[in-house]
Write an enzyme that holds these catalytic residues in place. Structure first.
Site, PDB file in Angstrom:
ATOM      1  CB  ILE A   1      -0.998  -0.009   1.183  1.00  9.96           C
ATOM      2  CG1 ILE A   1      -2.045   1.099   1.021  1.00  9.96           C
ATOM      3  CG2 ILE A   1      -0.277   0.143   2.520  1.00  9.96           C
ATOM      4  CD1 ILE A   1      -2.975   0.895  -0.135  1.00  9.96           C
TER       5      ILE A   1
ATOM      6  CB  SER B   1       9.789  -1.068   6.894  1.00 14.01           C
ATOM      7  OG  SER B   1       9.168  -2.243   6.418  1.00 14.01           O
ATOM      8  NE  ARG B   2       8.149  -6.829  11.397  1.00 14.20           N
ATOM      9  CZ  ARG B   2       7.354  -7.853  11.674  1.00 14.20           C
ATOM     10  NH1 ARG B   2       7.737  -8.757  12.577  1.00 14.20           N
ATOM     11  NH2 ARG B   2       6.194  -8.003  11.075  1.00 14.20           N
TER      12      ARG B   2
ATOM     13  CE  LYS C   1      -8.595  -0.380   3.725  1.00 19.36           C
ATOM     14  NZ  LYS C   1      -9.004  -1.781   3.685  1.00 19.36           N
TER      15      LYS C   1
ATOM     16  CG  ASP D   1      -8.203  -5.043   4.437  1.00 20.36           C
ATOM     17  OD1 ASP D   1      -7.633  -4.393   5.329  1.00 20.36           O
ATOM     18  OD2 ASP D   1      -7.929  -4.926   3.228  1.00 20.36           O
TER      19      ASP D   1
END
Length: 311
Positions: free
Chosen positions: A18, A40-41, A94, A172
């Site tokens: 996203i 971020s991992r 979201k 979702d």
């Protein structure tokens, strides 16, 4: 608070599909922001500072003014609380969280810290949604329905988190429909639901929901993740001024077969414009109605087990 002439120093947490598809392109065309860091991992963004966690990012980059949280909802509360505690404005992808109560807690914390919190319902910013809202406000609605069906393999390939408890499953995408419906229809409440769970998954693949308003308007919703071919993101209403169809996820409004409004999708640029507005005005925008409906559907819904889902 940043002035209108100075871009907001922004960090993103969670660099996945996203972010690459929507957030980065939207930010690239918006002078309100200067993206200076990501956490971020797994993912990285070239040309800026990259960190393995939000904690590391907040410690190393004190000049950050705001963060966009784009990791799965199960992990969002901890990250949001860390950002708010550090005095940062927070944009929540979201759904804004895994539960209603945790987002309520974040809203209270944002007030205490004097920073902005934004629950970013992107489908509410689809180009024909406001036109649909205006049309319905001038009518008497007799009945309404939502049909939101798509192919999970196309939109969420190999995303295990979405099938886990708290990942929402078909809600979702379904919550996108609810974010529009709660904006254009009178306030609704759920009277019944049936949720279909694959025998090997902890989240539903389909849901049928019945709503009613205080004015006794019936609204039905049909969510399904097994759609192949053309995708269905439609909201219909029978009114005293004709039949309304809001299609394409909110991109096109048709009344009695006549196109009233149609534009290309530009939801995420609109979201970031809205976030800049609330940051600069020192306010928040946290509507929990779509998430509350999902919680109510899980609370009232009958569970039906269906065949296993194989990605």
């Amino acid at each position: 608070m940043p002035s209108t002439s100075n871009p907001i120093a922004l960090g993103i947490v969670g660099v996945g599909k996203i972010v690459r598809d929507q957030h980065l392109p939207a930010l690239a065309g918006n002078d309100n922001y200067r993206l200076i860091a990501v956490a971020s991992r797994h993912g990285k963004v070239d040309g800026i500072a990259n960190f393995p966690s939000i904690e590391a990012m907040l410690e190393a980059v004190p000049t950050l003014e705001a963060v966009s949280l784009c990791m799965p909802p199960q992990a969002r509360y901890t990250a949001a609380r860390a950002a708010l505690d550090a005095g940062k404005h927070v944009f929540l992808e979201k759904p804004p969280g895994a539960t209603v109560s945790e987002v309520e807690d974040l809203r209270r914390l944002a007030v205490t810290k004097g920073v902005s919190l934004f629950a970013s319902w992107h489908s509410r910013y689809a180009p024909a949604v406001e036109a649909a809202r205006s049309f319905l406000a001038s009518t008497q609605i007799h009945a309404a329905s939502i049909v939101w069906k798509e192919d999970v393999r196309r939109w969420h390939p190999n995303q295990d988190w979405i099938w886990q408890a708290g990942g929402l499953g078909v809600f979702d995408p379904g919550i996108n429909a609810l974010s529009i419906a709660t904006h254009i229809f009178p306030a609704m409440f759920i009277t019944g639901a049936t949720l279909e769970f694959p025998e090997n998954r902890a989240a539903p693949i389909a849901a049928a929901i019945d709503f009613r308003t205080a004015q006794d308007l019936a609204v039905s919703a049909d969510f399904d993740w097994r759609q192949t071919g053309p995708q269905s993101w439609d909201i219909f209403a029978e009114t005293d001024r004709g039949q309304m169809a809001l299609s394409g996820g909110g991109a096109k409004l048709v009344v009695d077969g006549h196109v009233v409004h149609q534009e290309n999708e530009a939801e995420y640029p609109a979201l970031y414009r809205r976030f800049a507005e609330i940051v600069r005005s020192g306010t928040s925008d946290v509507d929990l109605a779509p998430l509350q409906h999902v919680a109510d559907a899980f609370m009232l819904g009958k569970r039906r087990t269906v065949e296993a889902f194989i990605d």
